[in-house]
Design an enzyme around this catalytic site. Structure first.
Site, short mmCIF file in Angstrom:
data_model
loop_
_atom_site.label_atom_id
_atom_site.label_comp_id
_atom_site.label_asym_id
_atom_site.label_seq_id
_atom_site.Cartn_x
_atom_site.Cartn_y
_atom_site.Cartn_z
N PHE A 1 4.76 14.59 1.55
CA PHE A 1 4.39 13.17 1.52
C PHE A 1 3.09 12.88 2.25
O PHE A 1 2.83 11.74 2.62
CB PHE A 1 5.52 12.34 2.12
CG PHE A 1 6.84 12.56 1.45
CD1 PHE A 1 7.13 11.96 0.24
CD2 PHE A 1 7.79 13.41 2.02
CE1 PHE A 1 8.35 12.18 -0.39
CE2 PHE A 1 9.01 13.63 1.39
CZ PHE A 1 9.29 13.02 0.19
N GLU B 1 -3.96 11.90 2.34
CA GLU B 1 -5.27 12.47 2.63
C GLU B 1 -5.91 11.64 3.75
O GLU B 1 -5.70 10.44 3.85
CB GLU B 1 -6.14 12.44 1.37
CG GLU B 1 -5.71 13.49 0.38
CD GLU B 1 -6.49 13.42 -0.91
OE1 GLU B 1 -7.67 13.04 -0.88
OE2 GLU B 1 -5.90 13.76 -1.95
N LYS C 1 9.97 12.17 -4.31
CA LYS C 1 8.51 12.11 -4.22
C LYS C 1 7.92 11.08 -5.18
O LYS C 1 7.14 10.21 -4.79
CB LYS C 1 7.92 13.50 -4.50
CG LYS C 1 6.41 13.56 -4.58
CD LYS C 1 5.77 13.12 -3.27
CE LYS C 1 4.30 12.84 -3.44
NZ LYS C 1 3.45 13.90 -3.02
N LEU D 1 0.31 -2.91 1.96
CA LEU D 1 0.25 -4.33 1.56
C LEU D 1 -1.17 -4.89 1.77
O LEU D 1 -1.35 -6.08 1.86
CB LEU D 1 1.27 -5.13 2.38
CG LEU D 1 1.93 -6.34 1.71
CD1 LEU D 1 2.66 -5.94 0.44
CD2 LEU D 1 2.89 -7.03 2.67
N GLY E 1 -6.93 -5.63 -2.20
CA GLY E 1 -8.31 -5.21 -2.42
C GLY E 1 -8.49 -4.58 -3.78
O GLY E 1 -7.87 -5.00 -4.77
N CYS F 1 -3.00 11.14 -6.43
CA CYS F 1 -1.53 11.06 -6.45
C CYS F 1 -0.99 9.80 -7.12
O CYS F 1 -0.37 9.87 -8.17
CB CYS F 1 -0.99 11.16 -5.03
SG CYS F 1 -1.28 12.79 -4.33
N LYS G 1 -10.54 6.47 -0.76
CA LYS G 1 -10.10 5.81 0.46
C LYS G 1 -10.93 6.37 1.61
O LYS G 1 -11.58 7.40 1.45
CB LYS G 1 -8.61 6.03 0.70
CG LYS G 1 -8.24 7.48 0.98
CD LYS G 1 -6.75 7.63 1.09
CE LYS G 1 -6.31 8.07 2.44
NZ LYS G 1 -4.87 8.29 2.54
N ARG H 1 -11.23 11.55 -6.91
CA ARG H 1 -10.36 11.55 -8.09
C ARG H 1 -9.86 10.12 -8.34
O ARG H 1 -9.32 9.49 -7.44
CB ARG H 1 -9.18 12.51 -7.91
CG ARG H 1 -9.59 13.97 -8.04
CD ARG H 1 -8.42 14.89 -7.76
NE ARG H 1 -8.00 14.81 -6.37
CZ ARG H 1 -6.92 15.40 -5.88
NH1 ARG H 1 -6.13 16.10 -6.67
NH2 ARG H 1 -6.62 15.30 -4.60
C1 UDX Z 1 -0.34 8.90 -1.31
C2 UDX Z 1 0.97 8.69 -0.55
O1 UDX Z 1 0.75 7.73 0.49
C3 UDX Z 1 1.47 9.99 0.03
O2 UDX Z 1 2.71 9.80 0.68
C4 UDX Z 1 1.62 10.98 -1.11
O3 UDX Z 1 2.04 12.22 -0.61
C5 UDX Z 1 0.32 11.14 -1.87
O4 UDX Z 1 -0.14 9.87 -2.33
P1 UDX Z 1 -2.88 9.21 -0.61
O5 UDX Z 1 -3.18 9.30 -2.09
O6 UDX Z 1 -3.53 10.18 0.30
O7 UDX Z 1 -1.31 9.34 -0.39
O8 UDX Z 1 -3.34 7.77 -0.13
P2 UDX Z 1 -2.72 6.39 0.39
O9 UDX Z 1 -3.09 6.24 1.81
O10 UDX Z 1 -1.31 6.18 0.03
O11 UDX Z 1 -3.65 5.39 -0.45
C6 UDX Z 1 -3.64 5.44 -1.88
C7 UDX Z 1 -4.61 4.43 -2.44
O12 UDX Z 1 -4.12 3.11 -2.27
C8 UDX Z 1 -6.01 4.43 -1.83
O13 UDX Z 1 -6.94 4.24 -2.87
C9 UDX Z 1 -6.00 3.25 -0.89
O14 UDX Z 1 -7.28 2.71 -0.69
C10 UDX Z 1 -5.08 2.28 -1.64
N1 UDX Z 1 -4.34 1.35 -0.76
C11 UDX Z 1 -3.46 1.82 0.16
C12 UDX Z 1 -4.50 -0.02 -0.93
O15 UDX Z 1 -5.27 -0.48 -1.78
N2 UDX Z 1 -3.77 -0.88 -0.14
C13 UDX Z 1 -2.90 -0.44 0.80
O16 UDX Z 1 -2.28 -1.27 1.48
C14 UDX Z 1 -2.73 0.96 0.96
#
Ligand code: UDX
Length: 449
Positions: free
Chosen positions: A164, A167, A219, A265, A268, A275, A338, A345
């Site tokens: 989980f 990145e 997952k 939450l 944006g 993922c 992010k 990707r």
């Molecule tokens: C995600 C899951 O969080 C993780 O548990 C899983 O194993 C893989 O996928 P990750 O892709 O690294 O991880 O990023 P995450 O921090 O979850 O953010 C995903 C995307 O959502 C990013 O583009 C981020 O900018 C966006 N995001 C996240 C939002 O727009 N708002 C939020 O409140 C949180």
């Protein structure tokens, strides 16, 4: 059945197949906790870099862990399946399962070729543990296949142990996971995984043993829930814009309800990365195969809301540009999907930048880590060496990835180099008042103006 006996210290030599974000962190962490670890990848350049302590991607905190593993002699890398089979009694599979090119379904080709190549070489009892994200039902089929193709037959057992990690926070998430989920078919496999994760378990991380399909589902269900939460608040942003309300305050108020919670939450530009987008699509495709597509039809809307954010961002920029992007100079801050990542990707930021270029704007981009990747994927964009350079002479400035550096940007300093003080804050990361006070026209997704 001949798994290694489930006693303390029983498993010493572990292999990790696939050295992306997931596999590299997992391998380095296992070495750090005292196991002898052999990482394997089919890409010789990657194996060469890792063996020299050089990360082929950006992940805060990982390089020191990698180097410490190499220095201790407990971590090494290879391209050879034969070495992997000879080395370990426990093999973690961490290969990629991306979305297929012309379909919502997951591409399992790397997983199948890895299992095939490894399985045919496994001539003594061992445990193979999948960590890759897969459609539910994959593990049971692979377990059967493994017992057929491996010389050790039923002595080769399969378990599924989803990962989980986020990145940008991968090292922390690996060391201190929220939970460890182990899909197992025997108490011996469970005992081996409990031994591997003894440290986080002792530190209080809950360990949940399940059957194989439940572990696979945890997952994708978790990612579907996170994506739904993000799209929920972004749907509220659409309503806020129509009602002249402020989605950031709405989000804050909602997040204070412990039943809702503030995580995932942030309104944006929405979610991207390797993922969430592909996992919700793969999940929908699998539900269709299982005859329960209706159960997940809401994820179509989650996906659609997410993609609409990108279009809305382009619309806001166009409004600030006076109705057309043609001939406009656009400065873009951030292209990684992010912050604290070089991953592009399915990056919403890069998508927006490329779309605006396609609409006739001259787009110059800066990102602290993702420039090289972005340049490779979108050679048509211009690239700058700093935030200031990217926005020099810009008619409109866009904040698309909320790197701390951009959140801390000084409106006066940036204002001194732009052509016009117009900014769209795609991540609701800036303080609107201080930008407006500095003479900027500030717009954001889901906020009044
Ligand atoms: C995600 C899951 O969080 C993780 O548990 C899983 O194993 C893989 O996928 P990750 O892709 O690294 O991880 O990023 P995450 O921090 O979850 O953010 C995903 C995307 O959502 C990013 O583009 C981020 O900018 C966006 N995001 C996240 C939002 O727009 N708002 C939020 O409140 C949180």
């Amino acid at each position: 059945m001949g798994l290694p006996p489930p006693v303390a210290g029983a498993v010493r030599r572990i292999t990790v197949l696939g050295t992306g974000y997931l596999g590299t962190v997992h391998a380095a962490w296992l070495a750090e906790t005292g196991f002898d670890v052999l990482g394997m990848d089919t890409d010789p350049a990657r194996v060469d870099a890792l063996s020299r302590g050089v990360l082929p991607f950006y992940e805060p905190g990982l390089e020191p862990l990698l180097r410490s593993g190499l220095k201790s002699g407990r971590l090494s890398f290879t391209t050879s399946y034969a070495e992997v089979a000879a080395f370990g009694d426990l093999h973690f599979i961490c290969v990629g399962t991306p979305q297929r090119a012309a379909s919502y379904r997951a591409d399992l080709s790397q997983l199948h070729s890895c299992l095939r190549a490894l399985g045919t070489l496994l001539d003594r009892p061992c445990l193979v543990v999948g960590k890759s994200t897969v459609p539910v039902g994959t593990a049971e089929a692979l377990a059967e296949r493994l017992s057929v193709i491996s010389p050790a037959g039923l002595g080769c057992e399969l378990a599924w142990n989803p990962e989980f990690l986020r990145e940008g926070r991968a090292v922390y998430d690996t060391m201190r996971p929220d939970r460890i989920v182990a899909g197992v078919t025997s108490s011996r496999a469970e005992a081996v995984l409990r031994q591997v994760y003894a440290e986080p378990i002792a530190a209080g991380t809950p360990f949940l043993a399940t059957d194989l399909p439940t572990a696979e589902l945890v997952k994708v269900a978790a990612n579907a829930f996170l994506a739904t939460k993000i799209s929920f608040i972004n749907a509220m942003a659409e309503v806020c814009e129509a009602a002249n309300a402020d989605v950031t305050k709405l989000s804050e108020a909602l997040g204070l309800d412990p039943r809702i919670g503030a995580a995932a939450l942030r309104p944006g530009l929405g979610f991207g990365g390797g993922c969430l987008p592909k996992d919700i699509r793969g999940f929908m495709a699998r539900a269709g195969e299982l005859g329960v597509d209706q159960a997940l039809s809401f994820l179509r809307e989650v996906d659609a809301i997410n993609m609409r954010r990108r279009a809305r961002m382009v619309d806001l920029a166009t409004e600030l540009a006076g109705g057309s992007l043609r001939g406009q100079t656009i400065g873009v801050l951030g292209v990684a999907f992010k912050p604290d990542s070089d991953d592009i990707r399915d990056s919403p930021a890069l998508d927006v930048a490329a779309t605006m270029h396609g609409l006739g704007a001259a787009v110059t981009v800066y990102d602290p880590a993702a420039l090289a990747n972005a340049r490779q994927a979108h050679a048509e964009l211009s690239y700058a060496g700093s935030a200031l350079e990217a926005v020099t002479n810009a008619d409109v400035t866009l904040l698309l990835t909320d790197w701390q550096e951009f959140c801390d940007a000084d409106p006066e300093e940036l204002g001194g180099v732009v052509a016009k003080r117009n900014i769209v804050d795609g991540r609701n990361a800036l303080d609107p008042d201080s930008w407006r006070d500095a003479g900027w026209t500030y717009r954001a997704l889901g906020r009044p103006y």
